[in-house]
Scaffold this motif. Structure first.
Motif, PDB file in Angstrom:
ATOM      1  N   GLN A   1       0.671  -1.143   0.066  1.00  0.00           N
ATOM      2  CA  GLN A   1       0.052   0.188  -0.111  1.00  0.00           C
ATOM      3  C   GLN A   1       1.019   1.173  -0.080  1.00  0.00           C
ATOM      4  O   GLN A   1       1.918   1.338   0.512  1.00  0.00           O
TER       5      GLN A   1
ATOM      6  N   GLU B   1      -4.032  -6.410  -2.267  1.00  0.00           N
ATOM      7  CA  GLU B   1      -3.493  -7.818  -1.262  1.00  0.00           C
ATOM      8  C   GLU B   1      -3.790  -9.024  -2.120  1.00  0.00           C
ATOM      9  O   GLU B   1      -5.003  -9.124  -2.688  1.00  0.00           O
TER      10      GLU B   1
ATOM     11  N   LYS C   1      -7.209  -2.736  -1.528  1.00  0.00           N
ATOM     12  CA  LYS C   1      -7.047  -2.520  -0.295  1.00  0.00           C
ATOM     13  C   LYS C   1      -7.324  -0.928   0.408  1.00  0.00           C
ATOM     14  O   LYS C   1      -5.893  -0.553  -0.277  1.00  0.00           O
TER      15      LYS C   1
ATOM     16  N   THR D   1      -6.703   1.457   3.649  1.00  0.00           N
ATOM     17  CA  THR D   1      -6.559   1.301   4.965  1.00  0.00           C
ATOM     18  C   THR D   1      -6.552   2.787   5.766  1.00  0.00           C
ATOM     19  O   THR D   1      -6.123   3.645   5.135  1.00  0.00           O
TER      20      THR D   1
ATOM     21  N   ALA E   1      -4.861   0.320  12.567  1.00  0.00           N
ATOM     22  CA  ALA E   1      -5.347   0.434  11.435  1.00  0.00           C
ATOM     23  C   ALA E   1      -6.705  -0.121  11.057  1.00  0.00           C
ATOM     24  O   ALA E   1      -6.675  -1.336  11.601  1.00  0.00           O
TER      25      ALA E   1
ATOM     26  N   SER F   1      -9.032  -1.509   7.797  1.00  0.00           N
ATOM     27  CA  SER F   1      -8.908  -1.906   6.618  1.00  0.00           C
ATOM     28  C   SER F   1      -9.917  -2.350   5.832  1.00  0.00           C
ATOM     29  O   SER F   1     -10.805  -3.062   6.406  1.00  0.00           O
TER      30      SER F   1
ATOM     31  N   ASN G   1     -11.231  -4.449   2.250  1.00  0.00           N
ATOM     32  CA  ASN G   1     -10.546  -5.112   0.986  1.00  0.00           C
ATOM     33  C   ASN G   1     -11.904  -5.130   0.129  1.00  0.00           C
ATOM     34  O   ASN G   1     -12.967  -5.742   0.669  1.00  0.00           O
TER      35      ASN G   1
ATOM     36  N   GLU H   1      -4.083  -8.954  13.648  1.00  0.00           N
ATOM     37  CA  GLU H   1      -5.218  -8.289  12.992  1.00  0.00           C
ATOM     38  C   GLU H   1      -6.231  -9.304  13.028  1.00  0.00           C
ATOM     39  O   GLU H   1      -6.166 -10.682  13.005  1.00  0.00           O
TER      40      GLU H   1
END
Lengths: 199, 338
Positions: free
Chosen positions: A74, A86, A108, A110, A122, A124, A126, A163
């Motif tokens: 990114q 991604e 993606k 973020t 963060a 995100s 997608n 994550e």
């Protein structure tokens, strides 16, 4: 229970935001390369065209605990927003011990509302598609996922985080298809370690 | 600025690729997620056939022993020298026939047991196969047990057989190397179809639907689907009766479990190829495809055979790796027995 955990996470993030968000760490043009690896929990199946069939959650989906891995790249387009792509690989075995593989290829985006240089939070989103394969069936499905990732940067460039998120895929069949009632939304819950390199 | 352009270009390419791929969707053979949701639990036990119920005990033949549900010990097990290859349970008197093959010489004999704990009485001769309904054969004869090996048919070489309960379809070669078809009732030894001209076709499913009417299932390589054909004493009809909806194209399976069901008004054959069960109505010597989708949670299971349970409308299915299932027709439920 799930709502309580979500509420606590949001509260922690909101509480931290005023402290950390006074200044941003990233500049437009900064880049982040990250790899993820972890486990993939079954989430749910919803057969929305078949009212006789109730949704199935967690282990009742008949999926077992699986795995998840991905690579992402990114670039920051503002101080808090990064865009990129991604490529992921997720797998789960069904209770018949047949392998389900999901290979998402996504754009993606973020948002990093908390960034101190040492610590990031963060979020995100997608969007894209995923190749899905199970037994003799293959499918290319629309795909979306959301994830939350707190990360600690132990050097100027390298960071490690955790994550968790929700992967959502769909299997669509038209009204005229004899598989119409098999139309479904599927959710999977990956929890991964994230290794990031930024510069 | 250059980084921006590169990122946006990469993003656009990914989105275009995703949209293009979505538009040429690779349609799954069946609903993938519904197939997973319907998957049966693997038990790490390989079942070759369900043998029947005696004294409320469910007996089955695994890949190495005769066992019963709920017991860790084999009823008749293999040893260093011997491996259990076949078995049959007489549900009337609780006697067993067991085909034991010598691991070294590969020759096999058949033992008769008057009960699960009785001593073995070994039948004279060496044998090639034992069917779950008690018929057995060697290189030139087909037998049933009648206080010993009682020959039903001689001078034939069994090519393959299909079983539905008490009945068995045999494709054999006679002494002149001609293909012949037989249907034999195991409990009486009656040849219901007695040596009609056969063919080299390999049928994958068989069901008796009336005194002289039978269904054969055959896989067609050119259409990649299975079709039902009528078998009578006059031979196998060349016309396709029907093509089961459960015969998924390009998903060849040799399994074709079936059972005959009467709901009080009519006879039905419930047939499973490689997906859902199909319900076929038998009427005036004809069959009509009427529905599919029965016992949905068994559609991904490899079924070995299905037998009546002794309770009306309840059948027991043996599965290759998910043990036994009790299927109740009236309320369309199927529950695992283990």
């Amino acid at each position: 229970m799930k709502r309580a955990i979500l509420a606590i996470l949001i509260l922690v993030m909101l509480a931290a935001a005023p402290v950390f968000a006074r200044s941003t760490y990233y500049f437009t043009g900064d880049q982040v390369f990250s790899i993820r690896a972890g486990v993939n929990f079954p989430g749910f199946f919803t057969f929305y065209k078949n009212p006789e069939r109730p949704s199935q959650f967690f282990w009742n989906t008949h999926l077992k605990l699986g795995g998840f891995a991905s690579i992402a790249y990114q670039g920051y387009v503002s101080e808090t927003l990064a865009l990129g792509g991604e490529l992921s690989y997720a797998f789960n075995y069904s209770r018949s011990d047949i392998l389900l593989t999901t290979v998402p290829m996504t754009a993606k985006i973020t948002w990093v509302p908390v960034q101190t240089g040492k610590f990031d939070i963060a979020m995100s989103l997608n969007l894209g598609g995923a190749f899905i394969r199970y037994n003799e069936g293959k499918f290319f499905a629309p795909y979306a996922s959301v994830a939350l990732a707190p990360s600690f940067f132990f050097t100027e460039n390298w960071g490690l985080g955790v994550e968790g998120g929700l992967m959502l895929t769909a299997e669509f069949y038209t009204k005229n298809s004899n598989k119409n009632k098999a139309s479904a939304f599927a959710g999977l819950l990956p929890v991964t370690m994230v290794l990031s390199y930024r510069h | 600025m250059r980084t921006h352009k590169t990122t946006i270009l990469a993003l656009a390419l990914i989105l275009i690729a995703a949209i293009a791929l979505c538009s040429c969707n690779l349609d799954a053979t069946d609903g993938i997620y519904s197939e997973i949701a319907d998957s049966t639990e693997s038990t790490n036990v390989t079942i070759k056939s369900f043998l029947g119920i005696y004294n409320d005990e469910y007996y089955y033949l695994s890949d190495e022993a005769v066992r019963k549900i709920g017991s860790g010990n084999a009823v008749f097990g293999s040893s260093e020298q011997i491996i259990v290859r076949g078995a049959s349970l007489n549900t009337t008197d609780g006697s067993f026939l067991v085909l034991n093959q010598n691991r070294n010489t590969l020759t096999a004999n058949i033992s008769y047991y008057a009960g699960a704990t009785a001593n073995a009485e070994t039948l004279d001769g060496t044998f090639n196969g034992l069917l779950p309904n008690g018929l057995f054969y060697d290189s030139s004869k087909i037998y049933r047990y009648n206080a010993g090996a009682s020959a039903i048919l001689s001078d034939v070489a069994v090519q393959y057989y299909l079983v539905c309960g008490d009945y068995a379809f045999f494709s054999v070669k006679d002494a002149d190397q001609n293909y012949k078809f037989y249907v034999i009732q195991a409990s009486t030894g009656t040849k219901l179809i007695d040596g009609i001209d056969g063919s080299s076709s390999t049928y994958t499913g068989f069901q008796r639907i009336a005194d002289d009417d039978y269904v054969l299932l055959n896989y067609n390589n050119s259409t990649a689907k299975s079709n039902l054909y009528k078998l009578t004493s006059a031979g196998v009809s060349s016309d396709i009766w029907t093509t089961p909806k459960s015969s998924v194209p390009s998903a060849y399976s040799t399994q074709a479990a079936s059972f005959l069901y009467n709901d009080g008004d009519a006879d039905y054959v419930i047939f499973k190829c490689n997906s859902y069960f199909d319900k076929v109505k038998v009427s005036d010597g004809d069959v009509l495809q009427i529905s599919t989708g029965f016992a949905a949670n068994l559609r991904t299971a490899d079924i070995t055979n299905i037998l009546e349970s002794g309770t009306a409308g309840v059948y027991i299915a043996g599965t290759v790796d998910s043990m036994l299932y009790r299927m109740d027709i009236a309320n369309d439920t199927s529950t695992q027995l283990r």
